[in-house]
Design a protein around this motif. Sequence first.
Motif, PDB file in Angstrom:
ATOM      1  N   LYS A 158      -3.805   6.514  20.931  1.00  8.27           N
ATOM      2  CA  LYS A 158      -2.700   5.691  20.753  1.00  8.27           C
ATOM      3  C   LYS A 158      -2.095   6.150  20.481  1.00  8.27           C
ATOM      4  O   LYS A 158      -2.202   6.287  18.684  1.00  8.27           O
ATOM      5  N   THR A 159      -0.919   5.407  19.472  1.00  9.16           N
ATOM      6  CA  THR A 159       0.526   5.354  18.565  1.00  9.16           C
ATOM      7  C   THR A 159      -0.580   5.894  16.836  1.00  9.16           C
ATOM      8  O   THR A 159      -1.306   5.095  16.004  1.00  9.16           O
ATOM      9  N   PHE A 160       0.117   7.364  16.292  1.00  9.00           N
ATOM     10  CA  PHE A 160      -0.743   7.540  15.321  1.00  9.00           C
ATOM     11  C   PHE A 160       0.504   8.246  14.574  1.00  9.00           C
ATOM     12  O   PHE A 160       1.698   8.599  15.066  1.00  9.00           O
ATOM     13  N   GLY A 161       0.904   7.848  12.771  1.00 12.88           N
ATOM     14  CA  GLY A 161       2.109   8.745  12.503  1.00 12.88           C
ATOM     15  C   GLY A 161       1.491   7.756  10.937  1.00 12.88           C
ATOM     16  O   GLY A 161       0.877   8.156  10.540  1.00 12.88           O
ATOM     17  N   SER A 162       2.997   7.622  10.500  1.00 13.07           N
ATOM     18  CA  SER A 162       2.678   7.131   9.280  1.00 13.07           C
ATOM     19  C   SER A 162       2.249   5.809   8.794  1.00 13.07           C
ATOM     20  O   SER A 162       1.591   6.197   7.430  1.00 13.07           O
ATOM     21  N   LYS A 163       1.415   5.187   9.465  1.00 10.14           N
ATOM     22  CA  LYS A 163       1.295   4.558   9.376  1.00 10.14           C
ATOM     23  C   LYS A 163      -0.767   4.920   8.950  1.00 10.14           C
ATOM     24  O   LYS A 163      -1.998   4.271   8.865  1.00 10.14           O
ATOM     25  N   ASP A 165       3.866  13.224  -0.056  1.00 12.92           N
ATOM     26  CA  ASP A 165       4.260  12.956   1.138  1.00 12.92           C
ATOM     27  C   ASP A 165       5.691  13.519   1.076  1.00 12.92           C
ATOM     28  O   ASP A 165       7.340  13.337   1.489  1.00 12.92           O
ATOM     29  N   GLY A 166       5.890  14.771   0.100  1.00 13.93           N
ATOM     30  CA  GLY A 166       6.451  15.911  -0.047  1.00 13.93           C
ATOM     31  C   GLY A 166       7.723  15.852  -0.985  1.00 13.93           C
ATOM     32  O   GLY A 166       8.436  16.347  -1.542  1.00 13.93           O
ATOM     33  N   GLU A 167       7.792  13.877  -0.774  1.00  9.50           N
ATOM     34  CA  GLU A 167       8.775  14.007  -2.425  1.00  9.50           C
ATOM     35  C   GLU A 167       8.158  13.522  -3.041  1.00  9.50           C
ATOM     36  O   GLU A 167       8.394  13.995  -4.599  1.00  9.50           O
ATOM     37  N   SER A 168       6.785  13.435  -4.063  1.00  4.09           N
ATOM     38  CA  SER A 168       5.907  13.361  -4.781  1.00  4.09           C
ATOM     39  C   SER A 168       4.678  13.891  -4.540  1.00  4.09           C
ATOM     40  O   SER A 168       4.655  12.802  -3.246  1.00  4.09           O
ATOM     41  N   SER A 169       3.770  13.221  -5.860  1.00  2.00           N
ATOM     42  CA  SER A 169       2.372  13.520  -5.658  1.00  2.00           C
ATOM     43  C   SER A 169       1.788  12.605  -6.568  1.00  2.00           C
ATOM     44  O   SER A 169       2.336  11.618  -7.455  1.00  2.00           O
ATOM     45  N   LEU A 182     -22.655  18.624   4.203  1.00  2.00           N
ATOM     46  CA  LEU A 182     -22.045  17.412   4.468  1.00  2.00           C
ATOM     47  C   LEU A 182     -20.064  18.238   3.515  1.00  2.00           C
ATOM     48  O   LEU A 182     -20.263  19.302   2.977  1.00  2.00           O
ATOM     49  N   PRO A 183     -19.236  17.972   4.040  1.00  3.59           N
ATOM     50  CA  PRO A 183     -17.975  18.773   3.505  1.00  3.59           C
ATOM     51  C   PRO A 183     -17.741  18.832   2.327  1.00  3.59           C
ATOM     52  O   PRO A 183     -18.463  17.899   1.606  1.00  3.59           O
ATOM     53  N   ASN A 184     -17.465  19.810   2.250  1.00  8.72           N
ATOM     54  CA  ASN A 184     -16.886  19.978  -0.118  1.00  8.72           C
ATOM     55  C   ASN A 184     -15.219  19.005  -0.197  1.00  8.72           C
ATOM     56  O   ASN A 184     -15.051  18.563  -0.753  1.00  8.72           O
ATOM     57  N   GLU A 185     -14.882  19.476   0.932  1.00  8.20           N
ATOM     58  CA  GLU A 185     -12.744  20.048   0.706  1.00  8.20           C
ATOM     59  C   GLU A 185     -11.766  18.965   1.702  1.00  8.20           C
ATOM     60  O   GLU A 185     -12.751  20.283   3.060  1.00  8.20           O
ATOM     61  N   ILE A 186     -11.437  18.592   2.044  1.00  3.53           N
ATOM     62  CA  ILE A 186     -11.424  17.969   3.664  1.00  3.53           C
ATOM     63  C   ILE A 186      -9.551  17.420   3.012  1.00  3.53           C
ATOM     64  O   ILE A 186      -9.450  17.451   2.312  1.00  3.53           O
ATOM     65  N   HIS A 187      -8.695  18.555   3.686  1.00  2.00           N
ATOM     66  CA  HIS A 187      -7.000  18.047   4.224  1.00  2.00           C
ATOM     67  C   HIS A 187      -6.858  17.139   5.230  1.00  2.00           C
ATOM     68  O   HIS A 187      -7.364  17.503   6.200  1.00  2.00           O
ATOM     69  N   ILE A 188      -5.755  16.162   4.717  1.00  4.11           N
ATOM     70  CA  ILE A 188      -5.842  15.831   6.118  1.00  4.11           C
ATOM     71  C   ILE A 188      -3.837  15.996   5.973  1.00  4.11           C
ATOM     72  O   ILE A 188      -3.375  15.850   4.916  1.00  4.11           O
ATOM     73  N   LYS A 189      -3.801  15.489   7.166  1.00  2.53           N
ATOM     74  CA  LYS A 189      -2.474  16.579   7.397  1.00  2.53           C
ATOM     75  C   LYS A 189      -1.699  15.266   8.440  1.00  2.53           C
ATOM     76  O   LYS A 189      -2.422  15.023   9.851  1.00  2.53           O
ATOM     77  N   ALA A 190      -0.843  14.415   8.196  1.00  2.68           N
ATOM     78  CA  ALA A 190       0.078  13.341   9.447  1.00  2.68           C
ATOM     79  C   ALA A 190       1.935  13.806   9.512  1.00  2.68           C
ATOM     80  O   ALA A 190       2.301  13.221   8.194  1.00  2.68           O
ATOM     81  N   ASN A 215       3.206  14.135   5.317  1.00  5.40           N
ATOM     82  CA  ASN A 215       1.831  13.710   4.568  1.00  5.40           C
ATOM     83  C   ASN A 215       0.592  14.627   4.297  1.00  5.40           C
ATOM     84  O   ASN A 215       0.036  14.792   5.438  1.00  5.40           O
ATOM     85  N   THR A 216       0.252  14.821   3.122  1.00  6.70           N
ATOM     86  CA  THR A 216      -0.658  15.176   2.990  1.00  6.70           C
ATOM     87  C   THR A 216      -1.361  14.671   2.074  1.00  6.70           C
ATOM     88  O   THR A 216      -1.806  14.025   1.096  1.00  6.70           O
TER      89      THR A 216
END
Length: 261
Positions: free
Chosen positions: A6-11, A69-73, A216-224, A231-232
Amino acid sequence: MMEILKTFGSKALLLMAFLIFVTSCKSTKVVTEGRVNDKLTAKSVIKSHYLNGSKFASLNGRVKINYSDGESSQSVSVSLRMKKDEAIWLSAPLGIVKAYITPDRVSFYNKLENEYFDGDFSYLSSLLGTEVDFPILQNLLLGQAILDLRDEKYIIDIDEDTYRLTLKLPGSLYKILFRIEPKNFKMNLQQLSQPSEKRLLQIAYQNYQKIDNEILPNEIHIKALTKDSENTIKMEFRNIELNGAVNFPYSIPKGFKEIEL
């Protein structure tokens, strides 16, 4: 299984930013070997995925987090402690932000805002728009499937030297994609999308490391992604020790304002 879609996005990003503090590993060897076997069935790959789940009792270390978020980090390193299946504790430098999560409790405070939350998983569930529990959080961060793969039937293909799983009877609203590593049957990619709403949640595991016979994970990238935002989050895990003694010092400061749902 479909309830989590169900609903996912910026939140959802806010939840992911919170989640990334809570798992990691340090290793003496990056795991890169392994070849796919095109004779394996989807059922065999799924069975191997669960047989290769993490078995450690506790961990203690640090994780570096980069967010954009594309504008700041922003970039920050936090201390973390974890007792598998029981508790997760994290602390930003000087204890400015702390969190303590158990299977029936979510609690955190922020000294910069003088506020806190102390309750059940309804807070995190409200951010995702679906039911969230401790196992889901833990699985995401340990390279395990966030959905129970044993609940549905999947089609298996070979994709970029991984086992690619897609639903045999896909739903009309959502698309689900999993890619599983061939050597240790951990997740390479988890992707949930809602094309009609132009939404995408992607969790990519860049590499795995081995420590004390654990993978186990060493590096994970999440993108929404949503219609209006991208957002990354990037996580790098460091200085982790497994199966040592851990404690979880945590106390909400007096006078802080409670966050209301």
